[in-house]
Design a protein around this motif. Structure first.
Motif, mmCIF file in Angstrom:
data_model
loop_
_atom_site.group_PDB
_atom_site.id
_atom_site.type_symbol
_atom_site.label_atom_id
_atom_site.label_comp_id
_atom_site.label_asym_id
_atom_site.label_seq_id
_atom_site.Cartn_x
_atom_site.Cartn_y
_atom_site.Cartn_z
ATOM 1 N N CYS A 180 0.847 -1.213 0.000
ATOM 2 C CA CYS A 180 0.000 0.000 0.000
ATOM 3 C C CYS A 180 0.878 1.257 0.000
ATOM 4 C CB CYS A 180 -0.925 0.012 1.220
ATOM 5 S SG CYS A 180 -2.218 -1.241 1.114
ATOM 6 N N ALA A 181 1.930 1.241 0.825
ATOM 7 C CA ALA A 181 2.796 2.428 0.911
ATOM 8 C C ALA A 181 3.492 2.684 -0.425
ATOM 9 C CB ALA A 181 3.826 2.234 2.025
ATOM 10 N N ASP A 183 0.936 4.063 -2.772
ATOM 11 C CA ASP A 183 0.619 5.462 -2.404
ATOM 12 C C ASP A 183 1.656 6.399 -3.030
ATOM 13 O OD1 ASP A 183 -1.598 4.762 -0.925
ATOM 14 O OD2 ASP A 183 -0.532 4.745 1.005
ATOM 15 N N SER A 202 -5.066 6.662 1.619
ATOM 16 C CA SER A 202 -4.120 5.562 1.383
ATOM 17 C C SER A 202 -4.837 4.294 0.948
ATOM 18 C CB SER A 202 -3.356 5.281 2.678
ATOM 19 O OG SER A 202 -2.620 4.083 2.537
#
Ligand code: NAD
Ligand code: TYD
Length: 358
Positions: free
Chosen positions: A265-266, A269, A279
């Motif tokens: 996810c990071a 993002d 996010s």
């Protein structure tokens, strides 16, 4: 030349591509082209005469015997398998057929071929069986990582079928002298990974705005290895491994599933921010746990490092960034593998546990 089985799947295709990028020794690639086999993975080799593709089943002893007689390979590397734990829970039969019966038939054909070789080629011949750390069962958080001498304690139909195949491979060495090598590797990730497994599923679902289905509490631990490092380990074992020996292969990257999903996810993002803002972590959904879910796998790969000088080139941080970028760069590959059959699977697997997932 070498004969590779299952070379249109995730690891097999990476292996064939890397092999031919590094040398000219031809590859005969025998693959049944199940849902997991994809000729698109091998598109770069379409006009490459060093690659001979044969669609067929490792359980077809006659076909394997014919290929061995025609191409006279110096090695057989067996990637072909049913490989997805969740599918093995919903339908174990195909796992028994390919992983056990298929490996048995392949070994029978290889034994006959090897017995008929002249002494030089006979001495140099190798059968390398690609297996998994899952055959060793599940660890608690405190238990030391699996070594090659751990007892086999498989818990899923997938791992039980792989364990059976490993035992057959071992027996063919012990009883008949076939020069086998076995590698037991941890979870792979990287390009061409079919999006039914954790990492590619999370990437493609995140990009499609779907839920990210984390089983149970997400605290199950796996060791992760970038697929190209697995391929380099296999080449190293093929080159220098001792007949009858077993080598554990791992990335020294133990991580809980939830952390893997948060890392993906990071990265997304950063690399492809959500149009709606916020996010990708907001898409994480905890769903019903997998039955019999193994809590932790961890691999001690010291033997391979000590005896054959192999180490992974990628850390998890470098490998996962490359992987996420590959999926961002290859949306056509992703949309083409998400065929009708893929949708049937995701409906069956996730339909009742998290309606928003598919
Ligand atoms: P995959 O499911 O992506 O590919 C399997 C390939 O085998 C497919 O191309 C499929 O068409 C082919 N195949 C299936 N049944 C066949 C048969 N009867 N005859 C010929 N071909 C057949 O699997 P993968 O992830 O690439 O795994 C390859 C091997 O590595 C498997 O043996 C697996 O157990 C092992 N392994 C996988 C991992 C992992 O994390 N993916 C880790 C350790 C070991
Ligand atoms: P998977 O990629 O299927 O590999 P394996 O079961 O062979 O280790 O799954 C990796 C981990 O991720 C495993 O603990 C199960 C979990 N998982 C989820 O939480 N959600 C999912 O949708 C999938 C496919 C796996």
């Amino acid at each position: 030349m070498i004969l590779v089985t299952g070379g249109a799947g995730f690891i097999g295709a990476n292996f064939v591509l890397d092999w031919l990028a590094g040398q000219d020794e031809p590859v005969v690639n025998l693959d049944k082209l199940t849902y997991a086999g994809n000729m698109e993975n091998l598109a770069a080799l379409k006009t490459d005469s060093r690659h001979v593709f044969v669609q067929g089943d490792i359980a077809d002893g006659g076909l394997v015997a014919e290929l061995l007689a025609r191409y006279q390979p110096r090695a057989v590397i067996n990637f072909a398998a049913e490989s997805h734990v969740d599918r093995s829970i919903l339908g174990p039969e195909a796992f028994i057929q390919t992983n056990i019966v298929g490996t048995f038939r392949l070994l029978e054909a290889v034994r006959a071929y090897w017995n008929g070789l002249a002494s030089g080629p006979k001495q140099g011949f190798r059968f390398l069986h690609v297996s998994t750390d899952e055959v060793y069962g599940s660890l608690s958080r405190e238990t030391p990582a699996f070594t090659e001498s751990n007892a086999y304690e498989p818990n899923s139909p997938y791992s039980a079928s792989k364990a059976a195949s490993d035992h057959l491979v071992r027996a063919y060495h012990h009883t008949y002298g076939v020069p086998v090598l076995t590698t037991n590797c941890s979870n792979n990730y990287g390009p061409y990974h079919f999006p039914e497994k954790l990492i590619p599923l999370m990437i493609v679902n995140a990009l499609a705005g779907k839920a990210l289905p984390v089983y149970g509490d997400g605290q199950q631990i796996r060791d992760w290895l970038y697929v190209k490092d697995h391929c380099s380990a296999i080449r190293r074992v093929l080159e220098g491994g001792g007949p009858g020996e077993v080598y554990n292969v791992g990335g020294w990257n133990e991580k809980p599933n939830i952390e893997i999903v948060q890392t993906i996810c990071a990265l997304l993002d950063e690399l492809r921010p959500r149009q709606a803002g916020g996010s990708y972590t907001s898409q994480i959904t905890f769903v019903k746990d997998r039955p019999g879910h193994d809590r932790r796998y961890a691999i001690d790969a010291h033997k391979l490092e000590r005896e054959l000088g192999w180490k992974p080139a990628e850390t998890f941080e470098t490998g996962i960034r490359k992987t996420v970028q590959w999926y961002l760069d290859n949306p056509d590959w992703v949309s083409r593998v998400q065929s009708g059959a893929y949708r049937e699977w995701t409906d069956r697997q996730y339909g009742q546990t998290a309606e928003s997932v598919v």
